[in-house]
Design a protein around this motif. Sequence first.
Motif, PDB file in Angstrom:
ATOM      1  N   TYR A 130     -14.880   4.032   2.665  1.00 48.98           N
ATOM      2  CA  TYR A 130     -14.498   3.778   1.944  1.00 48.98           C
ATOM      3  C   TYR A 130     -14.457   5.092   1.121  1.00 48.98           C
ATOM      4  O   TYR A 130     -13.430   4.599  -0.091  1.00 48.98           O
ATOM      5  CB  TYR A 130     -14.554   2.682   1.705  1.00 48.98           C
ATOM      6  CG  TYR A 130     -13.605   1.663  -0.123  1.00 48.98           C
ATOM      7  CD1 TYR A 130     -12.780   0.974   0.782  1.00 48.98           C
ATOM      8  CD2 TYR A 130     -14.771   2.190  -1.200  1.00 48.98           C
ATOM      9  CE1 TYR A 130     -12.007   0.141  -0.648  1.00 48.98           C
ATOM     10  CE2 TYR A 130     -13.753   1.256  -1.697  1.00 48.98           C
ATOM     11  CZ  TYR A 130     -12.607   0.586  -1.886  1.00 48.98           C
ATOM     12  OH  TYR A 130     -11.737  -0.406  -2.622  1.00 48.98           O
ATOM     13  N   LEU A 179       0.786  -1.415   0.223  1.00 47.80           N
ATOM     14  CA  LEU A 179      -0.033   0.305  -0.147  1.00 47.80           C
ATOM     15  C   LEU A 179       0.797   0.860   0.119  1.00 47.80           C
ATOM     16  O   LEU A 179       0.628   2.176  -1.087  1.00 47.80           O
ATOM     17  CB  LEU A 179      -0.730  -0.007   0.869  1.00 47.80           C
ATOM     18  CG  LEU A 179      -1.907   1.125   1.231  1.00 47.80           C
ATOM     19  CD1 LEU A 179      -3.010   0.314   1.681  1.00 47.80           C
ATOM     20  CD2 LEU A 179      -1.336   2.175   2.151  1.00 47.80           C
ATOM     21  N   ALA A 214      -4.673   3.755   6.069  1.00 44.47           N
ATOM     22  CA  ALA A 214      -4.277   2.591   6.346  1.00 44.47           C
ATOM     23  C   ALA A 214      -4.769   1.602   7.994  1.00 44.47           C
ATOM     24  O   ALA A 214      -5.660   1.181   8.128  1.00 44.47           O
ATOM     25  CB  ALA A 214      -3.856   1.552   6.316  1.00 44.47           C
ATOM     26  N   PHE A 226      -8.870   2.741   8.343  1.00 44.49           N
ATOM     27  CA  PHE A 226     -10.037   1.691   8.046  1.00 44.49           C
ATOM     28  C   PHE A 226      -9.832   0.427   8.548  1.00 44.49           C
ATOM     29  O   PHE A 226     -10.771  -0.122   8.867  1.00 44.49           O
ATOM     30  CB  PHE A 226      -9.448   1.794   5.736  1.00 44.49           C
ATOM     31  CG  PHE A 226     -10.553   0.631   5.872  1.00 44.49           C
ATOM     32  CD1 PHE A 226     -11.941   1.597   5.061  1.00 44.49           C
ATOM     33  CD2 PHE A 226     -10.176  -0.423   5.394  1.00 44.49           C
ATOM     34  CE1 PHE A 226     -12.624   0.705   4.323  1.00 44.49           C
ATOM     35  CE2 PHE A 226     -11.191  -0.958   4.115  1.00 44.49           C
ATOM     36  CZ  PHE A 226     -12.698  -0.555   4.614  1.00 44.49           C
ATOM     37  N   SER A 262      -5.998  -2.281  -2.464  1.00 51.16           N
ATOM     38  CA  SER A 262      -5.053  -2.366  -1.572  1.00 51.16           C
ATOM     39  C   SER A 262      -5.272  -1.702  -0.485  1.00 51.16           C
ATOM     40  O   SER A 262      -4.559  -2.804   0.496  1.00 51.16           O
ATOM     41  CB  SER A 262      -3.917  -0.846  -1.888  1.00 51.16           C
ATOM     42  OG  SER A 262      -3.850  -1.603  -3.616  1.00 51.16           O
ATOM     43  N   LEU A 263      -6.313  -1.283   0.105  1.00 50.26           N
ATOM     44  CA  LEU A 263      -6.604  -0.517   1.305  1.00 50.26           C
ATOM     45  C   LEU A 263      -7.761  -1.629   2.204  1.00 50.26           C
ATOM     46  O   LEU A 263      -7.213  -2.118   3.002  1.00 50.26           O
ATOM     47  CB  LEU A 263      -7.503   0.599   1.323  1.00 50.26           C
ATOM     48  CG  LEU A 263      -7.967   0.925   2.790  1.00 50.26           C
ATOM     49  CD1 LEU A 263      -6.234   1.551   2.969  1.00 50.26           C
ATOM     50  CD2 LEU A 263      -8.793   1.579   2.467  1.00 50.26           C
ATOM     51  N   VAL A 274     -11.616   7.744   1.055  1.00 44.90           N
ATOM     52  CA  VAL A 274     -10.825   6.970   0.925  1.00 44.90           C
ATOM     53  C   VAL A 274     -10.626   7.443  -0.742  1.00 44.90           C
ATOM     54  O   VAL A 274      -9.721   8.029  -1.709  1.00 44.90           O
ATOM     55  CB  VAL A 274      -9.919   5.950   1.279  1.00 44.90           C
ATOM     56  CG1 VAL A 274      -8.985   5.168   0.477  1.00 44.90           C
ATOM     57  CG2 VAL A 274     -10.108   5.739   2.374  1.00 44.90           C
TER      58      VAL A 274
END
Length: 300
Positions: free
Chosen positions: A167, A20, A280, A283, A125-126, A170
């Motif tokens: 999300y 990430l 990261a 989340f 990726s998250l 992001v």
Amino acid sequence: MQKWIKTFANLSAIGMFLILAMGALVTKTEAGRGCGDDWPLCNGKFIPAYTISSFIEYSHRLVVGIVTVILIITLYLVFRYVKRSDARWFISGTVLMTLIQALMGAAAVVWPQSSIVLALHFGLSLLAFAFSLLLSLVFTSYGDYSRSQRILPGFKTMAWFSVVYCYVVVYLGAFVRHTVSSGGCVGWPLCNGEVVPELSGATGIVFIHRIAAVLLFICLLFLYLQAKRHYSSSDRLVTGSRWALIFVLLQIVSGAVVTWSIGHDVAYLFAGMVHAMIVAGLFGFLCYICVLTIYDRKAF
């Protein structure tokens, strides 16, 4: 064997975090085309010629390859020796998101993609990191989801709304990066010296992301206050929501630093990397809270 499983689970989480972070570095340095239109080779070579952009892009690919091997081993170990269904779901989610992310990355090299699609790359990726983090936590004390007090339906709804909305925020942030819109708002907290600027082009994109981030802070503040009101101070819901609130504050501050550092290349790159890595943690905490709501009074 349990020691090996835990080790590979931890390596998977560390590896996904590294992927990430390196993905954010590729985007910030615009090194995505550092290997030309070739994949998996770099400019037609297994070992590319040394340039900064090719080194960054190829290093990212190399790390993805190594972590993929770790994930495959972890997948085998979990399905072979671990009976917990949540561990199997978490490793499966990690592998799936990683494979989709890798395929999208390869497609972006061979066939240039729109900013809308490229922004989704960071989102995947998250998700992969969140799954790997949850897998790692399974083998710690945090993997015990048993509770003495039921989780209120309203809190469950708020927790899931928060993680979905996070999300979205992001994704908007990734869209800002991939459209190179960061300079659309000069200054912080005002945007180009105005409370509400003209909502067009890069300015509109950045301003919408800022408003979305503020609303996320309000949402997580409410989540924490609800947890603090209904549960004991030692409850994991309170701890998790508190850390989520702390991380969203750090995310807002780091976003301000990104804006202030525009024009200073090294500071801007570093601030952007920190900004991506903080999200990261944010989340991850929200996903853990949601897992607690799923397994509320459920037996394994």
